[in-house]
Write an enzyme that holds these catalytic residues in place. Structure first.
Site, PDB file in Angstrom:
ATOM      1  N   TYR A 163     -20.036 -31.895  51.170  1.00  0.00           N
ATOM      2  CA  TYR A 163     -20.448 -30.683  50.441  1.00  0.00           C
ATOM      3  C   TYR A 163     -20.582 -30.982  48.953  1.00  0.00           C
ATOM      4  O   TYR A 163     -21.643 -30.753  48.354  1.00  0.00           O
ATOM      5  CB  TYR A 163     -19.405 -29.588  50.681  1.00  0.00           C
ATOM      6  CG  TYR A 163     -19.754 -28.243  50.094  1.00  0.00           C
ATOM      7  CD1 TYR A 163     -20.729 -27.427  50.673  1.00  0.00           C
ATOM      8  CD2 TYR A 163     -19.086 -27.766  48.967  1.00  0.00           C
ATOM      9  CE1 TYR A 163     -21.027 -26.171  50.135  1.00  0.00           C
ATOM     10  CE2 TYR A 163     -19.386 -26.517  48.435  1.00  0.00           C
ATOM     11  CZ  TYR A 163     -20.354 -25.723  49.023  1.00  0.00           C
ATOM     12  OH  TYR A 163     -20.646 -24.482  48.488  1.00  0.00           O
ATOM     13  N   ARG A 213     -14.250 -33.449  51.828  1.00  0.00           N
ATOM     14  CA  ARG A 213     -15.049 -32.436  51.136  1.00  0.00           C
ATOM     15  C   ARG A 213     -16.314 -33.035  50.520  1.00  0.00           C
ATOM     16  O   ARG A 213     -17.147 -32.308  49.969  1.00  0.00           O
ATOM     17  CB  ARG A 213     -14.228 -31.764  50.012  1.00  0.00           C
ATOM     18  CG  ARG A 213     -13.044 -30.951  50.504  1.00  0.00           C
ATOM     19  CD  ARG A 213     -12.195 -30.450  49.354  1.00  0.00           C
ATOM     20  NE  ARG A 213     -12.719 -29.246  48.749  1.00  0.00           N
ATOM     21  CZ  ARG A 213     -12.186 -28.026  48.878  1.00  0.00           C
ATOM     22  NH1 ARG A 213     -11.098 -27.841  49.575  1.00  0.00           N
ATOM     23  NH2 ARG A 213     -12.721 -26.983  48.303  1.00  0.00           N
TER      24      ARG A 213
HETATM   25  P1  NAD Z   1     -22.843 -18.714  54.233  1.00  0.00           P
HETATM   26  O1  NAD Z   1     -22.354 -19.811  55.107  1.00  0.00           O
HETATM   27  O2  NAD Z   1     -22.447 -17.316  54.565  1.00  0.00           O
HETATM   28  O3  NAD Z   1     -24.425 -18.750  54.096  1.00  0.00           O
HETATM   29  C1  NAD Z   1     -25.177 -19.913  54.211  1.00  0.00           C
HETATM   30  C2  NAD Z   1     -26.406 -19.596  55.038  1.00  0.00           C
HETATM   31  O4  NAD Z   1     -27.231 -20.768  55.130  1.00  0.00           O
HETATM   32  C3  NAD Z   1     -26.078 -19.169  56.473  1.00  0.00           C
HETATM   33  O5  NAD Z   1     -26.798 -18.028  56.805  1.00  0.00           O
HETATM   34  C4  NAD Z   1     -26.509 -20.374  57.298  1.00  0.00           C
HETATM   35  O6  NAD Z   1     -26.855 -20.035  58.629  1.00  0.00           O
HETATM   36  C5  NAD Z   1     -27.660 -20.913  56.481  1.00  0.00           C
HETATM   37  N1  NAD Z   1     -27.952 -22.331  56.688  1.00  0.00           N
HETATM   38  C6  NAD Z   1     -27.074 -23.360  56.719  1.00  0.00           C
HETATM   39  N2  NAD Z   1     -27.722 -24.522  56.906  1.00  0.00           N
HETATM   40  C7  NAD Z   1     -29.045 -24.214  56.994  1.00  0.00           C
HETATM   41  C8  NAD Z   1     -30.217 -24.982  57.205  1.00  0.00           C
HETATM   42  N3  NAD Z   1     -30.185 -26.307  57.346  1.00  0.00           N
HETATM   43  N4  NAD Z   1     -31.413 -24.329  57.245  1.00  0.00           N
HETATM   44  C9  NAD Z   1     -31.481 -22.980  57.122  1.00  0.00           C
HETATM   45  N5  NAD Z   1     -30.390 -22.211  56.934  1.00  0.00           N
HETATM   46  C10 NAD Z   1     -29.196 -22.819  56.873  1.00  0.00           C
HETATM   47  O7  NAD Z   1     -22.375 -19.084  52.748  1.00  0.00           O
HETATM   48  P2  NAD Z   1     -22.438 -18.231  51.409  1.00  0.00           P
HETATM   49  O8  NAD Z   1     -21.050 -18.012  50.968  1.00  0.00           O
HETATM   50  O9  NAD Z   1     -23.340 -17.087  51.552  1.00  0.00           O
HETATM   51  O10 NAD Z   1     -23.078 -19.305  50.422  1.00  0.00           O
HETATM   52  C11 NAD Z   1     -24.462 -19.294  50.075  1.00  0.00           C
HETATM   53  C12 NAD Z   1     -24.751 -20.418  49.104  1.00  0.00           C
HETATM   54  O11 NAD Z   1     -23.966 -20.252  47.924  1.00  0.00           O
HETATM   55  C13 NAD Z   1     -24.435 -21.804  49.660  1.00  0.00           C
HETATM   56  O12 NAD Z   1     -25.425 -22.704  49.236  1.00  0.00           O
HETATM   57  C14 NAD Z   1     -23.114 -22.145  49.006  1.00  0.00           C
HETATM   58  O13 NAD Z   1     -22.962 -23.534  48.856  1.00  0.00           O
HETATM   59  C15 NAD Z   1     -23.229 -21.436  47.673  1.00  0.00           C
HETATM   60  N6  NAD Z   1     -21.912 -21.117  47.131  1.00  0.00           N
HETATM   61  C16 NAD Z   1     -21.131 -20.135  47.695  1.00  0.00           C
HETATM   62  C17 NAD Z   1     -19.876 -19.895  47.185  1.00  0.00           C
HETATM   63  C18 NAD Z   1     -18.981 -18.819  47.759  1.00  0.00           C
HETATM   64  O14 NAD Z   1     -17.858 -18.649  47.274  1.00  0.00           O
HETATM   65  N7  NAD Z   1     -19.396 -18.040  48.727  1.00  0.00           N
HETATM   66  C19 NAD Z   1     -19.394 -20.641  46.111  1.00  0.00           C
HETATM   67  C20 NAD Z   1     -20.201 -21.647  45.590  1.00  0.00           C
HETATM   68  C21 NAD Z   1     -21.462 -21.871  46.094  1.00  0.00           C
HETATM   69  N1  UDP Z   2      -6.078 -21.187  51.267  1.00  0.00           N
HETATM   70  C1  UDP Z   2      -4.848 -20.692  51.657  1.00  0.00           C
HETATM   71  N2  UDP Z   2      -4.750 -20.069  52.861  1.00  0.00           N
HETATM   72  C2  UDP Z   2      -5.812 -19.867  53.681  1.00  0.00           C
HETATM   73  C3  UDP Z   2      -7.086 -20.361  53.260  1.00  0.00           C
HETATM   74  C4  UDP Z   2      -7.186 -21.031  52.056  1.00  0.00           C
HETATM   75  O1  UDP Z   2      -3.847 -20.813  50.943  1.00  0.00           O
HETATM   76  O2  UDP Z   2      -5.630 -19.270  54.761  1.00  0.00           O
HETATM   77  C5  UDP Z   2      -6.190 -21.845  49.950  1.00  0.00           C
HETATM   78  C6  UDP Z   2      -6.928 -23.171  49.950  1.00  0.00           C
HETATM   79  O3  UDP Z   2      -6.056 -24.247  50.251  1.00  0.00           O
HETATM   80  C7  UDP Z   2      -7.416 -23.227  48.514  1.00  0.00           C
HETATM   81  C8  UDP Z   2      -7.690 -21.750  48.172  1.00  0.00           C
HETATM   82  O4  UDP Z   2      -6.958 -20.997  49.133  1.00  0.00           O
HETATM   83  O5  UDP Z   2      -6.418 -23.712  47.664  1.00  0.00           O
HETATM   84  C9  UDP Z   2      -9.154 -21.366  48.252  1.00  0.00           C
HETATM   85  O6  UDP Z   2      -9.662 -21.804  49.493  1.00  0.00           O
HETATM   86  P1  UDP Z   2     -11.133 -21.474  49.996  1.00  0.00           P
HETATM   87  O7  UDP Z   2     -11.351 -22.241  51.256  1.00  0.00           O
HETATM   88  O8  UDP Z   2     -11.326 -20.008  50.033  1.00  0.00           O
HETATM   89  O9  UDP Z   2     -12.088 -22.001  48.833  1.00  0.00           O
HETATM   90  P2  UDP Z   2     -12.198 -23.406  48.051  1.00  0.00           P
HETATM   91  O10 UDP Z   2     -11.014 -24.293  48.358  1.00  0.00           O
HETATM   92  O11 UDP Z   2     -13.470 -23.991  48.521  1.00  0.00           O
HETATM   93  O12 UDP Z   2     -12.191 -22.980  46.630  1.00  0.00           O
END
Ligand code: NAD
Ligand code: UDP
Length: 324
Positions: free
Chosen positions: A152, A149
């Site tokens: 990221y 991980r």
């Molecule tokens: P997502 O994967 O749906 O969206 C990410 C977007 O970025 C996609 O459209 C992808 O094609 C684009 N992308 C990836 N690499 C790129 C690059 N090099 N250049 C241009 N575009 C690129 O994810 P999301 O859930 O919408 O997340 C959006 C942001 O929020 C991310 O930065 C993520 O780290 C952050 N975030 C999301 C969550 C969540 O729970 N969804 C939680 C914490 C942080």
């Molecule tokens: N998880 C799970 N079953 C699934 C997918 C995820 O039990 O099919 C668990 C995963 O191990 C984690 C939690 O759900 O403990 C959240 O996972 P997710 O990938 O959504 O987000 P993150 O771990 O990045 O918070």
């Protein structure tokens, strides 16, 4: 040379705008009369997510990878580009780090040149497997620097460092949001995140896969609440730079989530237990006191209501045959 005074509308750049959160943000900014430039390389995002925005003359789509420099004229930048689900960000971990680090440098350089405000979509993953619960912004985290991980988590941590250095060294106006697990319509059905996995499994009457014993916890924020907070954060005074936790502090175990999804879908699916992925955090819940105080904001959508809308979205997607 750009002249901001001739632009009545705020010109907002959303990187990752074709992704899950980005597409909701683009839509909301258009509703608020912004000119929106959506930049995406479609790594995890899709054109379907923004198809209905394309006819809008105030919306522009640019296929571009933010690890390469970008020359546009904008007033504010929401830097969301980065795959967010563990499956996707671990597929090409070097590119994931490049997107966070080179992408941040490019977008910060753009902000510096255009004097745009820039908001970074950071993450609760900067806290790693937290030793402090719930997590306040002052907590420095417990992150494995060399695990699967890390691309990221460490990429996002380095991006935060870059944001603060561009602020201190170059006076760039920054906003750093630490986003906790967010869910809602337009999540990618195959991205492996727990909410989409469980819903798709339940709708297809396939077993819901709980990793580990299901007692690990997460706090799930509905996407509309999150987008609302991002826009409020961008609008704060220059002195508010974050980092700021954004999420819903209601905490659920994965077992509780699975039961809710089964109830709301009326599915006959059973639950199966599979091995816990490496470095899977045991618990996560944001302390959102800073956001509440500063943004006059708090999440409004409870998990049950958010699940109902998200289930309706996936139901339509699956019935429409867009997802086999
Ligand atoms: P997502 O994967 O749906 O969206 C990410 C977007 O970025 C996609 O459209 C992808 O094609 C684009 N992308 C990836 N690499 C790129 C690059 N090099 N250049 C241009 N575009 C690129 O994810 P999301 O859930 O919408 O997340 C959006 C942001 O929020 C991310 O930065 C993520 O780290 C952050 N975030 C999301 C969550 C969540 O729970 N969804 C939680 C914490 C942080
Ligand atoms: N998880 C799970 N079953 C699934 C997918 C995820 O039990 O099919 C668990 C995963 O191990 C984690 C939690 O759900 O403990 C959240 O996972 P997710 O990938 O959504 O987000 P993150 O771990 O990045 O918070």
């Amino acid at each position: 040379m750009a002249n901001k005074t001739v632009h009545l509308r705020t010109r907002s750049l959303v990187t990752g705008g074709a992704g899950f959160i980005g597409s909701h943000l683009c839509r909301r900014l258009l509703e608020l009369d912004h000119d929106v430039l959506c930049v995406d390389n479609f790594y995890t995002g899709t054109k379907d997510n923004i198809a209905e925005l394309l006819p809008n003359p105030h919306f522009e789509l640019l296929r571009h990878d933010i690890t390469f420099p970008l020359y546009v004229e904008v007033d504010e930048i929401y830097n969301l580009a980065c795959p967010a689900s563990p499956i996707h960000y671990q597929l090409d971990p070097v590119q994931t780090t490049k997107t966070s680090v080179h992408g941040a440098i490019n977008m910060l350089g753009l902000a510096k040149r255009t004097k745009a405000r820039i908001l970074q979509a950071s993450t609760s993953e900067v806290y790693g497997d937290p030793a402090l619960h719930p997590q306040p912004e002052a907590y420095w985290g417990n992150v494995n620097p060399i695990g699967p991980r890390s691309c990221y988590d460490e990429g996002k941590r380095c991006a935060e460092a870059l944001f603060f250095d561009y602020h201190r060294q170059h006076g760039v106006e920054i906003k750093v949001a630490r986003i906790f697990n967010t869910y809602g319509p337009r999540m990618h059905p195959n991205d492996g995140r727990v909410v989409s996995n469980f819903i798709v499994q339940a709708l297809k009457d396939r077993p819901l896969t709980i990793y580990g014993d299901g007692k690990q916890t997460r706090s799930f924020c509905y996407v509309d609440d999150l987008v609302n907070a991002l826009i409020r954060l961008m609008a704060t005074d220059a002195g508010v730079i974050g980092p700021m936790n954004l999420g819903n502090p209601s905490e659920f175990s994965m077992l509780e989530l699975a039961r809710k999804v089964i109830d709301h879908t009326g599915s006959g699916a059973e639950i199966v237990f599979e091995p816990l992925p490496t470095d899977d955090p045991r618990q996560r819940r944001p302390d959102i006191a800073f956001a509440r105080r500063t943004l006059d904001w708090q999440p409004r959508t409870c998990l049950d209501d958010g699940l109902v809308s998200t289930i309706a979205y996936f139901d339509q997607l699956i019935r429409g045959g867009a997802h086999a």
